[in-house]
Write an enzyme that holds these catalytic residues in place. Structure first.
Site, PDB file in Angstrom:
ATOM      1  N   ASN A 106     -12.826  -3.230   2.365  1.00 58.05           N
ATOM      2  CA  ASN A 106     -13.789  -2.128   2.412  1.00 58.05           C
ATOM      3  C   ASN A 106     -14.682  -2.217   1.184  1.00 58.05           C
ATOM      4  O   ASN A 106     -14.184  -2.388   0.066  1.00 58.05           O
ATOM      5  CB  ASN A 106     -13.052  -0.788   2.426  1.00 58.05           C
ATOM      6  N   HIS A 112      -6.943  -5.928   2.042  1.00 56.24           N
ATOM      7  CA  HIS A 112      -5.810  -5.353   2.774  1.00 56.24           C
ATOM      8  C   HIS A 112      -5.244  -6.418   3.704  1.00 56.24           C
ATOM      9  O   HIS A 112      -6.001  -7.109   4.397  1.00 56.24           O
ATOM     10  CB  HIS A 112      -6.268  -4.194   3.670  1.00 56.24           C
ATOM     11  N   HIS A 168     -10.120  -5.338  -3.518  1.00 53.26           N
ATOM     12  CA  HIS A 168      -8.796  -5.634  -2.958  1.00 53.26           C
ATOM     13  C   HIS A 168      -8.939  -6.028  -1.506  1.00 53.26           C
ATOM     14  O   HIS A 168      -9.841  -5.571  -0.809  1.00 53.26           O
ATOM     15  CB  HIS A 168      -7.853  -4.433  -3.088  1.00 53.26           C
ATOM     16  N   ASP A 221       0.848  -1.193   0.000  1.00 57.57           N
ATOM     17  CA  ASP A 221       0.000   0.000   0.000  1.00 57.57           C
ATOM     18  C   ASP A 221       0.884   1.243   0.000  1.00 57.57           C
ATOM     19  O   ASP A 221       1.883   1.309   0.710  1.00 57.57           O
ATOM     20  CB  ASP A 221      -0.922  -0.003   1.230  1.00 57.57           C
ATOM     21  N   GLU A 233     -12.211   3.328  -1.243  1.00 56.16           N
ATOM     22  CA  GLU A 233     -11.665   4.464  -2.011  1.00 56.16           C
ATOM     23  C   GLU A 233     -11.335   4.063  -3.442  1.00 56.16           C
ATOM     24  O   GLU A 233     -11.533   4.855  -4.365  1.00 56.16           O
ATOM     25  CB  GLU A 233     -10.417   5.008  -1.314  1.00 56.16           C
ATOM     26  N   VAL A 234     -10.811   2.873  -3.622  1.00 51.38           N
ATOM     27  CA  VAL A 234     -10.448   2.410  -4.965  1.00 51.38           C
ATOM     28  C   VAL A 234     -11.422   1.300  -5.354  1.00 51.38           C
ATOM     29  O   VAL A 234     -11.479   0.250  -4.699  1.00 51.38           O
ATOM     30  CB  VAL A 234      -8.996   1.901  -5.026  1.00 51.38           C
TER      31      VAL A 234
HETATM   32  P1  5GP Z   1      -9.744   1.264   0.148  1.00 49.76           P
HETATM   33  O1  5GP Z   1     -10.071   2.457   0.986  1.00 49.76           O
HETATM   34  O2  5GP Z   1     -10.334   1.374  -1.226  1.00 49.76           O
HETATM   35  O3  5GP Z   1     -10.041  -0.038   0.814  1.00 49.76           O
HETATM   36  O4  5GP Z   1      -8.167   1.260   0.026  1.00 49.76           O
HETATM   37  C1  5GP Z   1      -7.463   1.739  -1.057  1.00 49.76           C
HETATM   38  C2  5GP Z   1      -5.999   1.654  -0.685  1.00 49.76           C
HETATM   39  O5  5GP Z   1      -5.237   1.809  -1.847  1.00 49.76           O
HETATM   40  C3  5GP Z   1      -5.559   2.747   0.306  1.00 49.76           C
HETATM   41  O6  5GP Z   1      -5.013   2.148   1.472  1.00 49.76           O
HETATM   42  C4  5GP Z   1      -4.516   3.539  -0.488  1.00 49.76           C
HETATM   43  O7  5GP Z   1      -3.440   3.974   0.307  1.00 49.76           O
HETATM   44  C5  5GP Z   1      -4.093   2.548  -1.556  1.00 49.76           C
HETATM   45  N1  5GP Z   1      -3.691   3.186  -2.799  1.00 49.76           N
HETATM   46  C6  5GP Z   1      -4.353   4.142  -3.489  1.00 49.76           C
HETATM   47  N2  5GP Z   1      -3.704   4.481  -4.604  1.00 49.76           N
HETATM   48  C7  5GP Z   1      -2.597   3.694  -4.638  1.00 49.76           C
HETATM   49  C8  5GP Z   1      -1.504   3.575  -5.569  1.00 49.76           C
HETATM   50  O8  5GP Z   1      -1.431   4.260  -6.586  1.00 49.76           O
HETATM   51  N3  5GP Z   1      -0.544   2.663  -5.273  1.00 49.76           N
HETATM   52  C9  5GP Z   1      -0.593   1.893  -4.149  1.00 49.76           C
HETATM   53  N4  5GP Z   1       0.422   1.030  -3.956  1.00 49.76           N
HETATM   54  N5  5GP Z   1      -1.602   1.983  -3.255  1.00 49.76           N
HETATM   55  C10 5GP Z   1      -2.589   2.874  -3.497  1.00 49.76           C
END
Ligand code: 5GP
Ligand code: ZN
Length: 115
Positions: free
Chosen positions: A86, A101, A99, A30, A94-95
């Site tokens: 999430n 974690h 995925h 991450d 967020e993405v």
């Molecule tokens: P979410 O909130 O969607 O579960 O988590 C998205 C995760 O992706 C976050 O922890 C964020 O730090 C990580 N993330 C977002 N953009 C990038 C990226 O460009 N590269 C990497 N390695 N992680 C990312």
């Protein structure tokens, strides 16, 4: 998906610190670690959220779960780790490329609801 950041990472168009890769899945650190060990495992196929996972995705999602423990240990989680998925707006995703974690390190993590 052309404008998905994790699809671009899976395609090698955006660099990442890779933990593991095969034809179906990718694991990478991450960019904003929330624990001493923090990496993500994704299917290479674009699936937006866990709520969109369908029956034909069972093999790839199963593979993610099957490698999680081995990769966590390899990255330094010797006494357990936390998995978080999430999902959607309420899950503060967020993405929008599914995925998992993996968070860990040496110390117990406590509650992690920092969103
Ligand atoms: P979410 O909130 O969607 O579960 O988590 C998205 C995760 O992706 C976050 O922890 C964020 O730090 C990580 N993330 C977002 N953009 C990038 C990226 O460009 N590269 C990497 N390695 N992680 C990312
Ligand atoms: Zn994607």
């Amino acid at each position: 998906m052309t404008d998905c950041i994790f699809c671009k990472i899976a395609a090698g168009e955006i660099p990442s610190r890779k933990v593991y890769e095969d034809e179906d899945i990718l694991a990478f650190h991450d960019i904003k670690p929330a624990a001493p060990v923090h990496f993500l495992i994704i299917p290479k196929k674009h699936i937006p959220t866990l709520a969109d996972v369908a029956e034909n995705d069972i093999p790839v999602m199963g593979k993610i779960m099957a490698v999680a423990g081995k990769l966590a240990k390899q990255e330094g989680c010797h006494d357990g780790f936390r998995t978080i998925v999430n999902t959607g707006r309420v899950g503060c995703q967020e993405v929008y490329h599914v995925h998992i974690h993996i968070l860990g390190g040496d110390k117990p993590l406590g509650l992690m609801l920092g969103k």
